[in-house]
Design an enzyme around this catalytic site. Structure first.
Site, mmCIF file in Angstrom:
data_model
loop_
_atom_site.group_PDB
_atom_site.id
_atom_site.type_symbol
_atom_site.label_atom_id
_atom_site.label_comp_id
_atom_site.label_asym_id
_atom_site.label_seq_id
_atom_site.Cartn_x
_atom_site.Cartn_y
_atom_site.Cartn_z
ATOM 1 N N VAL A 141 -20.849 -75.757 78.191
ATOM 2 C CA VAL A 141 -20.891 -77.142 77.584
ATOM 3 C C VAL A 141 -22.191 -77.594 78.120
ATOM 4 C CG1 VAL A 141 -19.748 -79.260 77.784
ATOM 5 C CG2 VAL A 141 -18.301 -77.372 78.137
ATOM 6 N N PRO A 142 -23.072 -77.749 77.283
ATOM 7 C CA PRO A 142 -24.381 -77.613 77.178
ATOM 8 C C PRO A 142 -24.897 -79.015 77.749
ATOM 9 C CG PRO A 142 -23.989 -77.818 74.957
ATOM 10 C CD PRO A 142 -22.632 -77.461 75.619
ATOM 11 N N CYS A 143 -24.456 -79.573 78.880
ATOM 12 C CA CYS A 143 -25.245 -80.893 79.429
ATOM 13 C C CYS A 143 -26.762 -80.898 79.528
ATOM 14 C CB CYS A 143 -24.515 -81.024 80.661
ATOM 15 S SG CYS A 143 -24.343 -79.806 81.982
ATOM 16 N N HIS A 144 -27.047 -79.588 79.739
ATOM 17 C CA HIS A 144 -28.674 -79.460 80.129
ATOM 18 C C HIS A 144 -29.534 -80.026 78.599
ATOM 19 C CE1 HIS A 144 -27.539 -75.694 77.952
ATOM 20 N NE2 HIS A 144 -28.833 -75.586 77.474
ATOM 21 N N ARG A 145 -28.817 -80.210 77.557
ATOM 22 C CA ARG A 145 -29.418 -80.580 76.506
ATOM 23 C C ARG A 145 -29.608 -82.071 76.210
ATOM 24 N NH1 ARG A 145 -25.869 -76.450 72.657
ATOM 25 N NH2 ARG A 145 -26.995 -74.553 73.416
#
Length: 185
Positions: A141-145
């Site tokens: 779940v790409p919270c780094h984006r």
């Protein structure tokens, strides 16, 4: 699956190229993919344990092996989309944010304000940032984006170095999109 197995969150340590992670499954779904030394890990694990009425136990599962294989492919530049069943254990609002994070395409970024607009809550930027920070399923779940409105890198559970490197991996491998963010000085 027998009922005894359902009261356990099976976890496995995973050594990513950016540091150690804990990957965990409940039943046939991944419920955690967090940095071993992450700032919010203890809080996330407590929330998850309470929500699932389950304890943590080191072990193996098919879904964990599949998740780790897909993470390896991601870090090797061979995977842009994950095909893993996920289990969210947050509040209704957190789950809404985490679902929307999955719509942020590989190789792109979005601001907290834009993410708030996308979920129909444009005045909830701070709440969106808090939900993003509480995401227990990093990378998948790409919270780094998610970046600041000014293009700056902002907090990340794995640290800003890991966030910057994840964005760099995606930037280098994304053929059609250019990531715009301000690297840390």
């Amino acid at each position: 699956m027998n009922s005894k197995a359902m009261n356990k969150i099976i976890i496995k340590h995973y050594q990513s190229p950016l540091g150690e992670m804990i990957v965990g499954s409940f039943g046939e779904k991944v419920c955690i993919c967090d940095w071993a030394d992450g700032r919010k890990r203890a809080r996330n694990e407590s929330r998850m344990s309470t929500a699932l009425k389950a304890g943590f136990e080191e072990g193996e599962s098919e879904v964990l092996e599949k998740a780790i294989g897909e993470l390896d492919e991601y870090f090797a530049g061979k995977r842009k989309v994950f095909d893993i069943s996920l289990l969210f254990t947050g509040s209704e609002f957190q789950n809404l944010v985490w679902l929307e994070l999955q719509n942020v395409p590989y190789g792109t970024t979005v601001s907290y304000a834009e993410l708030a607009r996308r979920i129909g809550r444009p005045k909830s930027v701070r709440a969106v940032a808090n939900a993003n920070a509480a995401n227990p399923i990093s990378i998948l779940v790409p919270c780094h984006r998610v970046i600041g409105s000014d293009g700056s890198l902002t907090g990340y559970g794995g640290g800003l170095d890991a966030k910057e490197k994840l964005l760099e991996i995606e930037k280098q491998l994304s053929s059609s999109t250019f990531i715009q963010y301000k690297a840390r000085q």
